[in-house]
Design a protein around this motif. Structure first.
Motif, PDB file in Angstrom:
ATOM      1  N   ALA A 170       0.831  -1.210   0.000  1.00 52.63           N
ATOM      2  CA  ALA A 170       0.000   0.000   0.000  1.00 52.63           C
ATOM      3  C   ALA A 170       0.861   1.254   0.000  1.00 52.63           C
ATOM      4  CB  ALA A 170      -0.931  -0.007   1.209  1.00 52.63           C
ATOM      5  N   THR A 171       1.986   1.216   0.686  1.00 55.46           N
ATOM      6  CA  THR A 171       2.875   2.375   0.724  1.00 55.46           C
ATOM      7  C   THR A 171       3.514   2.619  -0.642  1.00 55.46           C
ATOM      8  OG1 THR A 171       3.324   1.910   3.045  1.00 55.46           O
ATOM      9  CG2 THR A 171       4.846   3.379   1.929  1.00 55.46           C
ATOM     10  N   ARG A 172       3.878   1.542  -1.352  1.00 50.42           N
ATOM     11  CA  ARG A 172       4.448   1.707  -2.694  1.00 50.42           C
ATOM     12  C   ARG A 172       3.417   2.299  -3.653  1.00 50.42           C
ATOM     13  NH1 ARG A 172       7.337  -3.380  -1.759  1.00 50.42           N
ATOM     14  NH2 ARG A 172       5.435  -4.413  -2.430  1.00 50.42           N
ATOM     15  N   LEU A 173       2.163   1.849  -3.553  1.00 49.58           N
ATOM     16  CA  LEU A 173       1.114   2.425  -4.392  1.00 49.58           C
ATOM     17  C   LEU A 173       0.917   3.908  -4.061  1.00 49.58           C
ATOM     18  CD1 LEU A 173      -1.182   2.141  -6.453  1.00 49.58           C
ATOM     19  CD2 LEU A 173      -2.662   1.500  -4.549  1.00 49.58           C
ATOM     20  N   ALA A 174       0.945   4.236  -2.786  1.00 50.07           N
ATOM     21  CA  ALA A 174       0.798   5.637  -2.377  1.00 50.07           C
ATOM     22  C   ALA A 174       1.965   6.476  -2.896  1.00 50.07           C
ATOM     23  CB  ALA A 174       0.714   5.729  -0.860  1.00 50.07           C
ATOM     24  N   LEU A 175       3.153   5.920  -2.897  1.00 52.44           N
ATOM     25  CA  LEU A 175       4.312   6.640  -3.410  1.00 52.44           C
ATOM     26  C   LEU A 175       4.164   6.905  -4.907  1.00 52.44           C
ATOM     27  CD1 LEU A 175       7.049   7.813  -2.622  1.00 52.44           C
ATOM     28  CD2 LEU A 175       8.065   5.612  -3.209  1.00 52.44           C
ATOM     29  N   ARG A 176       3.619   5.947  -5.634  1.00 54.90           N
ATOM     30  CA  ARG A 176       3.381   6.152  -7.070  1.00 54.90           C
ATOM     31  C   ARG A 176       2.348   7.243  -7.292  1.00 54.90           C
ATOM     32  NH1 ARG A 176       2.968  -0.097  -7.875  1.00 54.90           N
ATOM     33  NH2 ARG A 176       5.171  -0.610  -7.977  1.00 54.90           N
ATOM     34  N   LEU A 177       1.300   7.249  -6.472  1.00 53.81           N
ATOM     35  CA  LEU A 177       0.297   8.308  -6.590  1.00 53.81           C
ATOM     36  C   LEU A 177       0.907   9.674  -6.326  1.00 53.81           C
ATOM     37  CD1 LEU A 177      -2.878   6.774  -4.907  1.00 53.81           C
ATOM     38  CD2 LEU A 177      -2.643   7.511  -7.272  1.00 53.81           C
ATOM     39  N   GLU A 178       1.743   9.754  -5.319  1.00 49.27           N
ATOM     40  CA  GLU A 178       2.396  11.020  -5.008  1.00 49.27           C
ATOM     41  C   GLU A 178       3.303  11.457  -6.150  1.00 49.27           C
ATOM     42  OE1 GLU A 178       4.357  10.373  -1.294  1.00 49.27           O
ATOM     43  OE2 GLU A 178       2.479   9.897  -0.274  1.00 49.27           O
ATOM     44  N   ALA A 179       4.008  10.512  -6.780  1.00 49.45           N
ATOM     45  CA  ALA A 179       4.883  10.856  -7.900  1.00 49.45           C
ATOM     46  C   ALA A 179       4.067  11.343  -9.100  1.00 49.45           C
ATOM     47  CB  ALA A 179       5.733   9.645  -8.290  1.00 49.45           C
ATOM     48  N   VAL A 180       2.939  10.695  -9.381  1.00 48.90           N
ATOM     49  CA  VAL A 180       2.083  11.130 -10.486  1.00 48.90           C
ATOM     50  C   VAL A 180       1.520  12.517 -10.199  1.00 48.90           C
ATOM     51  CG1 VAL A 180      -0.113  10.660 -11.644  1.00 48.90           C
ATOM     52  CG2 VAL A 180       1.523   8.821 -11.312  1.00 48.90           C
ATOM     53  N   GLY A 181       1.094  12.752  -8.974  1.00 48.61           N
ATOM     54  CA  GLY A 181       0.579  14.065  -8.601  1.00 48.61           C
ATOM     55  C   GLY A 181       1.640  15.143  -8.726  1.00 48.61           C
ATOM     56  N   ALA A 182       2.853  14.829  -8.297  1.00 47.43           N
ATOM     57  CA  ALA A 182       3.942  15.804  -8.422  1.00 47.43           C
ATOM     58  C   ALA A 182       4.259  16.076  -9.893  1.00 47.43           C
ATOM     59  CB  ALA A 182       5.189  15.296  -7.695  1.00 47.43           C
ATOM     60  N   ALA A 183       4.217  15.045 -10.728  1.00 43.53           N
ATOM     61  CA  ALA A 183       4.450  15.240 -12.161  1.00 43.53           C
ATOM     62  C   ALA A 183       3.368  16.116 -12.778  1.00 43.53           C
ATOM     63  CB  ALA A 183       4.517  13.894 -12.875  1.00 43.53           C
ATOM     64  N   MET A 184       2.127  15.944 -12.323  1.00 42.98           N
ATOM     65  CA  MET A 184       1.039  16.784 -12.832  1.00 42.98           C
ATOM     66  C   MET A 184       1.240  18.244 -12.417  1.00 42.98           C
ATOM     67  SD  MET A 184      -2.144  14.222 -12.180  1.00 42.98           S
ATOM     68  CE  MET A 184      -3.403  15.215 -12.932  1.00 42.98           C
ATOM     69  N   VAL A 185       1.653  18.458 -11.190  1.00 46.92           N
ATOM     70  CA  VAL A 185       1.891  19.831 -10.722  1.00 46.92           C
ATOM     71  C   VAL A 185       3.053  20.452 -11.490  1.00 46.92           C
ATOM     72  CG1 VAL A 185       2.639  21.195  -8.742  1.00 46.92           C
ATOM     73  CG2 VAL A 185       0.892  19.448  -8.446  1.00 46.92           C
ATOM     74  N   ILE A 186       4.113  19.681 -11.726  1.00 46.76           N
ATOM     75  CA  ILE A 186       5.249  20.201 -12.484  1.00 46.76           C
ATOM     76  C   ILE A 186       4.855  20.510 -13.924  1.00 46.76           C
ATOM     77  CG2 ILE A 186       7.509  19.541 -13.434  1.00 46.76           C
ATOM     78  CD1 ILE A 186       7.977  18.043 -10.743  1.00 46.76           C
ATOM     79  N   ALA A 187       4.060  19.617 -14.535  1.00 44.20           N
ATOM     80  CA  ALA A 187       3.605  19.862 -15.907  1.00 44.20           C
ATOM     81  C   ALA A 187       2.733  21.124 -15.967  1.00 44.20           C
ATOM     82  CB  ALA A 187       2.833  18.664 -16.427  1.00 44.20           C
ATOM     83  N   ALA A 188       1.904  21.321 -14.963  1.00 44.87           N
ATOM     84  CA  ALA A 188       1.054  22.522 -14.928  1.00 44.87           C
ATOM     85  C   ALA A 188       1.906  23.762 -14.733  1.00 44.87           C
ATOM     86  CB  ALA A 188       0.020  22.397 -13.818  1.00 44.87           C
ATOM     87  N   ALA A 189       2.917  23.680 -13.895  1.00 47.62           N
ATOM     88  CA  ALA A 189       3.793  24.838 -13.689  1.00 47.62           C
ATOM     89  C   ALA A 189       4.541  25.189 -14.963  1.00 47.62           C
ATOM     90  CB  ALA A 189       4.775  24.558 -12.546  1.00 47.62           C
ATOM     91  N   ILE A 190       5.006  24.176 -15.674  1.00 43.14           N
ATOM     92  CA  ILE A 190       5.689  24.424 -16.952  1.00 43.14           C
ATOM     93  C   ILE A 190       4.713  25.031 -17.943  1.00 43.14           C
ATOM     94  CG2 ILE A 190       6.749  23.277 -18.936  1.00 43.14           C
ATOM     95  CD1 ILE A 190       8.039  21.341 -16.921  1.00 43.14           C
ATOM     96  N   GLY A 191       3.480  24.543 -17.973  1.00 40.25           N
ATOM     97  CA  GLY A 191       2.471  25.093 -18.862  1.00 40.25           C
ATOM     98  C   GLY A 191       2.109  26.532 -18.539  1.00 40.25           C
ATOM     99  N   LEU A 192       2.121  26.870 -17.264  1.00 35.58           N
ATOM    100  CA  LEU A 192       1.816  28.251 -16.880  1.00 35.58           C
ATOM    101  C   LEU A 192       2.973  29.192 -17.182  1.00 35.58           C
ATOM    102  CD1 LEU A 192      -0.010  27.713 -13.478  1.00 35.58           C
ATOM    103  CD2 LEU A 192      -0.984  28.642 -15.561  1.00 35.58           C
ATOM    104  N   VAL A 193       4.198  28.708 -17.054  1.00 35.04           N
ATOM    105  CA  VAL A 193       5.370  29.567 -17.264  1.00 35.04           C
ATOM    106  C   VAL A 193       5.629  29.798 -18.748  1.00 35.04           C
ATOM    107  CG1 VAL A 193       7.876  29.675 -16.952  1.00 35.04           C
ATOM    108  CG2 VAL A 193       6.429  28.943 -15.072  1.00 35.04           C
ATOM    109  N   TYR A 194       5.468  28.759 -19.563  1.00 35.46           N
ATOM    110  CA  TYR A 194       5.761  28.853 -20.995  1.00 35.46           C
ATOM    111  C   TYR A 194       4.478  28.867 -21.804  1.00 35.46           C
ATOM    112  CZ  TYR A 194      10.516  27.708 -19.654  1.00 35.46           C
ATOM    113  OH  TYR A 194      11.743  27.719 -19.088  1.00 35.46           O
ATOM    114  N   PRO A 195       3.875  30.017 -21.996  1.00 37.93           N
ATOM    115  CA  PRO A 195       2.642  30.072 -22.794  1.00 37.93           C
ATOM    116  C   PRO A 195       2.965  29.863 -24.272  1.00 37.93           C
ATOM    117  CG  PRO A 195       3.313  32.281 -22.220  1.00 37.93           C
ATOM    118  CD  PRO A 195       4.268  31.332 -21.533  1.00 37.93           C
ATOM    119  N   GLY A 196       1.960  29.390 -24.985  1.00 33.22           N
ATOM    120  CA  GLY A 196       2.210  29.273 -26.414  1.00 33.22           C
ATOM    121  C   GLY A 196       1.537  28.123 -26.927  1.00 33.22           C
TER     122      GLY A 196
END
Length: 108
Positions: free
Chosen positions: A82-108
């Motif tokens: 269960a902890t490994r699954l939770a870690l994967r969820l956290e990694a996916v969530g962090a990747a989504m936040v990073i992708a959104a931050a990149i999308g907000l910084v680099y318009p186009g």
């Protein structure tokens, strides 16, 4: 012979559609901010899942005491899974936040 309606094939897919509507509307209406918000929600789900796994393990140890080695190994294995699954969820969530931050910084 009577032919079955194709709408009965769609009935099992209805819950998946209803669950998937929320993130699609969130991302569609709010754009990259919605993606970041959804990523934060996924991170929260991962943290809650990890806490619940540790809570279940601690509850078994406190209430039932230390079990035999095989039972304790099974409980520890369930907690680690269960902890490994939770870690994967956290990694996916962090990747989504990073992708959104990149999308907000680099318009186009």
């Amino acid at each position: 012979m009577r032919r079955q309606s194709e709408t009965l094939l769609l009935v099992p897919l209805l819950p998946i559609f209803l669950i998937g509507m929320f993130p699609m509307f969130l991302i569609g209406l709010l754009g990259f901010f919605g993606l970041a918000l959804f990523g934060v929600l996924v991170i929260c789900v991962g943290l809650a899942s990890s806490n619940e796994a540790h809570d279940n393990f601690n509850h078994d140890v406190i209430v039932h005491g230390y079990a035999r080695g095989s039972e304790r190994a099974t409980q520890a294995s369930n907690m680690h899974t269960a902890t490994r699954l939770a870690l994967r969820l956290e990694a996916v969530g962090a990747a989504m936040v990073i992708a959104a931050a990149i999308g907000l910084v680099y318009p186009g």
